[in-house]
Motif scaffolding. Structure first.
Motif, PDB file in Angstrom:
ATOM      1  N   PRO A   1      50.944  32.761  52.650  1.00  6.92           N
ATOM      2  CA  PRO A   1      51.770  33.505  53.908  1.00  6.92           C
ATOM      3  C   PRO A   1      52.677  31.784  54.417  1.00  6.92           C
ATOM      4  O   PRO A   1      53.471  31.693  54.786  1.00  6.92           O
ATOM      5  CB  PRO A   1      50.551  33.862  54.939  1.00  6.92           C
ATOM      6  CG  PRO A   1      49.605  34.776  53.662  1.00  6.92           C
ATOM      7  CD  PRO A   1      49.794  33.734  52.820  1.00  6.92           C
ATOM      8  N   GLN A   2      51.400  30.882  54.077  1.00  7.61           N
ATOM      9  CA  GLN A   2      51.747  29.557  55.011  1.00  7.61           C
ATOM     10  C   GLN A   2      53.108  29.048  53.623  1.00  7.61           C
ATOM     11  O   GLN A   2      54.331  28.591  54.959  1.00  7.61           O
ATOM     12  CB  GLN A   2      50.767  28.319  54.447  1.00  7.61           C
ATOM     13  CG  GLN A   2      51.502  27.211  54.746  1.00  7.61           C
ATOM     14  CD  GLN A   2      49.985  26.581  54.749  1.00  7.61           C
ATOM     15  OE1 GLN A   2      49.252  25.847  54.657  1.00  7.61           O
ATOM     16  NE2 GLN A   2      50.424  24.976  55.631  1.00  7.61           N
ATOM     17  N   LYS A   3      53.239  28.997  52.462  1.00  5.23           N
ATOM     18  CA  LYS A   3      54.360  28.643  52.054  1.00  5.23           C
ATOM     19  C   LYS A   3      55.773  29.691  52.304  1.00  5.23           C
ATOM     20  O   LYS A   3      56.280  28.735  51.786  1.00  5.23           O
ATOM     21  CB  LYS A   3      53.791  28.865  50.141  1.00  5.23           C
ATOM     22  CG  LYS A   3      52.966  27.595  50.527  1.00  5.23           C
ATOM     23  CD  LYS A   3      52.900  27.553  48.792  1.00  5.23           C
ATOM     24  CE  LYS A   3      51.726  25.874  47.903  1.00  5.23           C
ATOM     25  NZ  LYS A   3      51.332  25.990  46.991  1.00  5.23           N
ATOM     26  N   ILE A   4      55.415  30.790  52.699  1.00  6.21           N
ATOM     27  CA  ILE A   4      56.863  31.693  52.205  1.00  6.21           C
ATOM     28  C   ILE A   4      56.933  31.609  53.943  1.00  6.21           C
ATOM     29  O   ILE A   4      58.276  31.213  54.097  1.00  6.21           O
ATOM     30  CB  ILE A   4      56.174  33.369  52.856  1.00  6.21           C
ATOM     31  CG1 ILE A   4      55.843  33.493  51.386  1.00  6.21           C
ATOM     32  CG2 ILE A   4      56.871  34.068  53.392  1.00  6.21           C
ATOM     33  CD1 ILE A   4      55.592  35.039  51.092  1.00  6.21           C
ATOM     34  N   VAL A   5      55.958  31.081  54.730  1.00  7.03           N
ATOM     35  CA  VAL A   5      56.771  30.752  55.883  1.00  7.03           C
ATOM     36  C   VAL A   5      57.827  29.460  56.392  1.00  7.03           C
ATOM     37  O   VAL A   5      58.260  29.556  56.923  1.00  7.03           O
ATOM     38  CB  VAL A   5      55.767  30.400  57.184  1.00  7.03           C
ATOM     39  CG1 VAL A   5      55.834  30.096  58.500  1.00  7.03           C
ATOM     40  CG2 VAL A   5      54.786  32.100  57.788  1.00  7.03           C
TER      41      VAL A   5
ATOM     42  N   GLY B   1      58.910  28.236  53.977  1.00  9.34           N
ATOM     43  CA  GLY B   1      59.984  28.464  53.277  1.00  9.34           C
ATOM     44  C   GLY B   1      61.288  28.886  53.870  1.00  9.34           C
ATOM     45  O   GLY B   1      62.061  28.235  54.003  1.00  9.34           O
ATOM     46  N   PHE B   2      60.842  29.571  55.314  1.00 11.82           N
ATOM     47  CA  PHE B   2      61.067  30.440  55.625  1.00 11.82           C
ATOM     48  C   PHE B   2      62.368  29.823  56.815  1.00 11.82           C
ATOM     49  O   PHE B   2      63.050  29.294  56.897  1.00 11.82           O
ATOM     50  CB  PHE B   2      60.937  31.324  56.123  1.00 11.82           C
ATOM     51  CG  PHE B   2      61.878  32.406  57.371  1.00 11.82           C
ATOM     52  CD1 PHE B   2      62.568  33.042  57.218  1.00 11.82           C
ATOM     53  CD2 PHE B   2      61.936  32.237  58.698  1.00 11.82           C
ATOM     54  CE1 PHE B   2      63.622  33.999  57.861  1.00 11.82           C
ATOM     55  CE2 PHE B   2      61.572  33.117  59.997  1.00 11.82           C
ATOM     56  CZ  PHE B   2      62.978  33.833  59.119  1.00 11.82           C
TER      57      PHE B   2
ATOM     58  N   TYR C   1      70.305  24.981  57.770  1.00 15.07           N
ATOM     59  CA  TYR C   1      71.257  25.751  58.182  1.00 15.07           C
ATOM     60  C   TYR C   1      71.791  25.532  59.800  1.00 15.07           C
ATOM     61  O   TYR C   1      72.701  24.672  60.100  1.00 15.07           O
ATOM     62  CB  TYR C   1      70.739  26.823  58.366  1.00 15.07           C
ATOM     63  CG  TYR C   1      71.852  27.944  58.971  1.00 15.07           C
ATOM     64  CD1 TYR C   1      73.100  28.296  58.091  1.00 15.07           C
ATOM     65  CD2 TYR C   1      72.555  28.279  60.346  1.00 15.07           C
ATOM     66  CE1 TYR C   1      74.298  28.270  58.993  1.00 15.07           C
ATOM     67  CE2 TYR C   1      73.243  28.931  60.974  1.00 15.07           C
ATOM     68  CZ  TYR C   1      74.272  29.108  60.321  1.00 15.07           C
ATOM     69  OH  TYR C   1      75.361  29.853  61.018  1.00 15.07           O
ATOM     70  N   PHE C   2      70.687  25.511  60.635  1.00 17.07           N
ATOM     71  CA  PHE C   2      70.694  24.486  61.853  1.00 17.07           C
ATOM     72  C   PHE C   2      70.690  22.992  62.277  1.00 17.07           C
ATOM     73  O   PHE C   2      71.310  22.865  63.005  1.00 17.07           O
ATOM     74  CB  PHE C   2      70.030  25.061  62.933  1.00 17.07           C
ATOM     75  CG  PHE C   2      69.955  26.364  63.227  1.00 17.07           C
ATOM     76  CD1 PHE C   2      71.127  27.200  63.730  1.00 17.07           C
ATOM     77  CD2 PHE C   2      68.974  27.428  63.003  1.00 17.07           C
ATOM     78  CE1 PHE C   2      71.108  28.613  63.646  1.00 17.07           C
ATOM     79  CE2 PHE C   2      69.127  29.026  63.300  1.00 17.07           C
ATOM     80  CZ  PHE C   2      69.793  29.503  63.715  1.00 17.07           C
TER      81      PHE C   2
END
Length: 84
Positions: free
Chosen positions: A43-47, A49-50, A57-58
């Protein structure tokens, strides 16, 4: 694929041993790949990466946002200083 002709059982056994070792190596590569994939889907790596993709982008948009807002901020400070 052309069939190989063996002249002795020793040649056949050697080729079978090579194939057996290749099979074991490929299996271990598959297991390692699966473990690495499993470790990368936490979960930590997914978050992370997101968040990093949106941050990237920002971060490119900050300059445009600042350029469009800056004139209004400067105008607001000028009007505030004049007492309006």
């Amino acid at each position: 694929m052309e069939k190989k002709k063996y002249s002795s059982y020793a040649e056949l056994d050697r080729d079978l041993e090579i194939l057996k070792l290749e099979k074991e190596i490929n299996y271990q590569k598959l297991v390692l790949s699966f473990q690495k994939t499993k470790e990368s889907i936490t979960p930590q790596k997914i978050v992370n990466g997101f968040v990093s993709s949106y941050t990237e982008y920002f971060s490119n948009s900050y300059v445009k946002i600042i350029q469009s807002i800056l004139p209004y901020v400067i105008g607001w400070f000028i009007n505030k200083k004049r007492g309006r």
